[in-house]
Design a protein around this motif. Sequence first.
Motif, PDB file in Angstrom:
ATOM      1  N   ASP A 175       0.681  -0.964   0.583  1.00  0.00           N
ATOM      2  CA  ASP A 175      -0.003  -0.107  -0.106  1.00  0.00           C
ATOM      3  C   ASP A 175       0.516   1.281  -0.157  1.00  0.00           C
ATOM      4  O   ASP A 175       1.592   1.424   1.321  1.00  0.00           O
ATOM      5  CB  ASP A 175      -0.588  -0.198   1.385  1.00  0.00           C
ATOM      6  N   ALA A 176       0.799   1.573  -0.862  1.00  0.00           N
ATOM      7  CA  ALA A 176       1.971   3.534  -1.789  1.00  0.00           C
ATOM      8  C   ALA A 176       1.601   4.230  -0.275  1.00  0.00           C
ATOM      9  O   ALA A 176       2.219   5.442   0.404  1.00  0.00           O
ATOM     10  CB  ALA A 176       1.438   4.015  -2.956  1.00  0.00           C
ATOM     11  N   HIS A 177       0.266   4.290   0.282  1.00  0.00           N
ATOM     12  CA  HIS A 177       0.323   5.066   1.642  1.00  0.00           C
ATOM     13  C   HIS A 177       0.835   5.224   2.668  1.00  0.00           C
ATOM     14  O   HIS A 177       0.740   5.632   3.219  1.00  0.00           O
ATOM     15  CB  HIS A 177      -2.006   5.152   1.835  1.00  0.00           C
ATOM     16  N   LEU A 178       1.149   4.132   3.076  1.00  0.00           N
ATOM     17  CA  LEU A 178       2.705   3.615   3.956  1.00  0.00           C
ATOM     18  C   LEU A 178       4.071   3.541   3.808  1.00  0.00           C
ATOM     19  O   LEU A 178       4.172   4.111   4.736  1.00  0.00           O
ATOM     20  CB  LEU A 178       2.429   2.232   4.596  1.00  0.00           C
ATOM     21  N   TYR A 207       8.324   3.543  16.123  1.00  0.00           N
ATOM     22  CA  TYR A 207       8.363   3.659  14.844  1.00  0.00           C
ATOM     23  C   TYR A 207       8.562   2.697  14.307  1.00  0.00           C
ATOM     24  O   TYR A 207       8.861   1.656  14.234  1.00  0.00           O
ATOM     25  CB  TYR A 207       9.800   4.604  15.188  1.00  0.00           C
ATOM     26  N   TYR A 208       8.264   3.120  12.696  1.00  0.00           N
ATOM     27  CA  TYR A 208       8.005   2.181  11.487  1.00  0.00           C
ATOM     28  C   TYR A 208       9.113   2.654  10.695  1.00  0.00           C
ATOM     29  O   TYR A 208       8.631   4.771  10.243  1.00  0.00           O
ATOM     30  CB  TYR A 208       6.991   1.984  11.390  1.00  0.00           C
ATOM     31  N   ASN A 266       6.612  -8.978   8.955  1.00  0.00           N
ATOM     32  CA  ASN A 266       7.183  -9.779   9.509  1.00  0.00           C
ATOM     33  C   ASN A 266       6.663 -11.820   9.732  1.00  0.00           C
ATOM     34  O   ASN A 266       6.624 -12.103  10.894  1.00  0.00           O
ATOM     35  CB  ASN A 266       8.183 -10.210  10.744  1.00  0.00           C
ATOM     36  N   GLY A 267       5.968 -11.552   9.451  1.00  0.00           N
ATOM     37  CA  GLY A 267       4.750 -12.378   9.261  1.00  0.00           C
ATOM     38  C   GLY A 267       3.469 -12.518  10.194  1.00  0.00           C
ATOM     39  O   GLY A 267       2.640 -13.031   9.843  1.00  0.00           O
ATOM     40  N   ALA A 268       3.809 -11.401  11.134  1.00  0.00           N
ATOM     41  CA  ALA A 268       2.386 -10.900  11.981  1.00  0.00           C
ATOM     42  C   ALA A 268       1.697 -10.349  11.192  1.00  0.00           C
ATOM     43  O   ALA A 268       1.777  -9.497  10.157  1.00  0.00           O
ATOM     44  CB  ALA A 268       3.136 -10.506  13.244  1.00  0.00           C
ATOM     45  N   LYS A 269       0.165 -10.790  11.736  1.00  0.00           N
ATOM     46  CA  LYS A 269      -0.804 -10.422  10.776  1.00  0.00           C
ATOM     47  C   LYS A 269      -1.616  -9.139  11.886  1.00  0.00           C
ATOM     48  O   LYS A 269      -1.784  -9.169  12.869  1.00  0.00           O
ATOM     49  CB  LYS A 269      -2.030 -11.436  10.623  1.00  0.00           C
ATOM     50  N   TYR A 270      -1.663  -7.767  11.111  1.00  0.00           N
ATOM     51  CA  TYR A 270      -2.481  -6.743  12.000  1.00  0.00           C
ATOM     52  C   TYR A 270      -3.367  -6.234  11.199  1.00  0.00           C
ATOM     53  O   TYR A 270      -3.470  -5.748   9.862  1.00  0.00           O
ATOM     54  CB  TYR A 270      -1.234  -5.580  12.048  1.00  0.00           C
ATOM     55  N   TYR A 271      -4.381  -5.193  11.499  1.00  0.00           N
ATOM     56  CA  TYR A 271      -5.517  -4.492  11.098  1.00  0.00           C
ATOM     57  C   TYR A 271      -5.177  -3.338  11.127  1.00  0.00           C
ATOM     58  O   TYR A 271      -4.427  -3.383  11.807  1.00  0.00           O
ATOM     59  CB  TYR A 271      -7.263  -4.559  11.315  1.00  0.00           C
ATOM     60  N   ILE A 302      -2.422   0.795  13.182  1.00  0.00           N
ATOM     61  CA  ILE A 302      -2.062  -0.908  13.014  1.00  0.00           C
ATOM     62  C   ILE A 302      -2.323  -1.495  14.155  1.00  0.00           C
ATOM     63  O   ILE A 302      -1.715  -0.888  15.642  1.00  0.00           O
ATOM     64  CB  ILE A 302      -0.881  -1.105  13.158  1.00  0.00           C
ATOM     65  N   GLY A 303      -3.471  -2.253  14.415  1.00  0.00           N
ATOM     66  CA  GLY A 303      -3.891  -2.445  15.369  1.00  0.00           C
ATOM     67  C   GLY A 303      -4.884  -1.681  16.158  1.00  0.00           C
ATOM     68  O   GLY A 303      -5.033  -0.421  15.619  1.00  0.00           O
ATOM     69  N   ASN A 304      -4.123  -1.477  17.756  1.00  0.00           N
ATOM     70  CA  ASN A 304      -4.817  -0.949  18.382  1.00  0.00           C
ATOM     71  C   ASN A 304      -3.814   1.577  18.714  1.00  0.00           C
ATOM     72  O   ASN A 304      -4.068   1.817  19.247  1.00  0.00           O
ATOM     73  CB  ASN A 304      -4.916  -0.524  19.505  1.00  0.00           C
ATOM     74  N   LYS A 305      -2.688   0.479  17.574  1.00  0.00           N
ATOM     75  CA  LYS A 305      -2.076   2.023  17.587  1.00  0.00           C
ATOM     76  C   LYS A 305      -2.208   2.797  16.746  1.00  0.00           C
ATOM     77  O   LYS A 305      -2.619   2.382  15.342  1.00  0.00           O
ATOM     78  CB  LYS A 305      -0.507   1.678  17.526  1.00  0.00           C
ATOM     79  N   THR A 306      -2.018   3.802  16.901  1.00  0.00           N
ATOM     80  CA  THR A 306      -1.220   5.475  16.276  1.00  0.00           C
ATOM     81  C   THR A 306      -0.978   6.013  16.307  1.00  0.00           C
ATOM     82  O   THR A 306      -0.163   6.419  16.961  1.00  0.00           O
ATOM     83  CB  THR A 306      -3.223   6.062  16.110  1.00  0.00           C
ATOM     84  N   TYR A 307      -0.342   5.937  14.175  1.00  0.00           N
ATOM     85  CA  TYR A 307       1.126   6.701  14.281  1.00  0.00           C
ATOM     86  C   TYR A 307       0.917   8.005  13.507  1.00  0.00           C
ATOM     87  O   TYR A 307      -0.094   8.055  12.695  1.00  0.00           O
ATOM     88  CB  TYR A 307       1.733   6.156  13.269  1.00  0.00           C
ATOM     89  N   TYR A 308       2.004   8.352  12.718  1.00  0.00           N
ATOM     90  CA  TYR A 308       1.550  10.121  12.415  1.00  0.00           C
ATOM     91  C   TYR A 308       2.328   9.997  11.490  1.00  0.00           C
ATOM     92  O   TYR A 308       3.769   9.568  11.779  1.00  0.00           O
ATOM     93  CB  TYR A 308       1.616  11.158  13.182  1.00  0.00           C
TER      94      TYR A 308
END
Length: 104
Positions: A22-25, A41-42, A81-86, A96-102
């Motif tokens: 996803d280019a948004h990421l 941080y990601y 790394n293989g872990a699935k997140y909504y 990502i999951g229950n965390k919000t990033y800016y």
Amino acid sequence: MSALLVSCSSDDDDSSSNKEHDAHLFGEWVANDGKKYVHDYYSFNSDGTGIHGSYESDIDWVNEEDDIKWYTVDNEYLYINGAKYYYSCDGSSLRIGNKTYYEK
């Protein structure tokens, strides 16, 4: 006489859907976690690689802790790394999951 057939596949693949990036990421993301100095941080690259670490806001420093491989499925799931997140992303905020990033 009998034959045994074995098939190998990766457990972290979602074979029912298409893997995408996803280019948004693309770019750097810092958690909006209420902490004063050090934040999650990601960094997501367009080739499906990236970095996970921590960001120290007071000195504008990224501590690169882990190299990651990532992809998205159906604009709903993010695999890191293989872990699935909504996940959801509008280009300026990422959840990502229950965390919000800016965007950094």
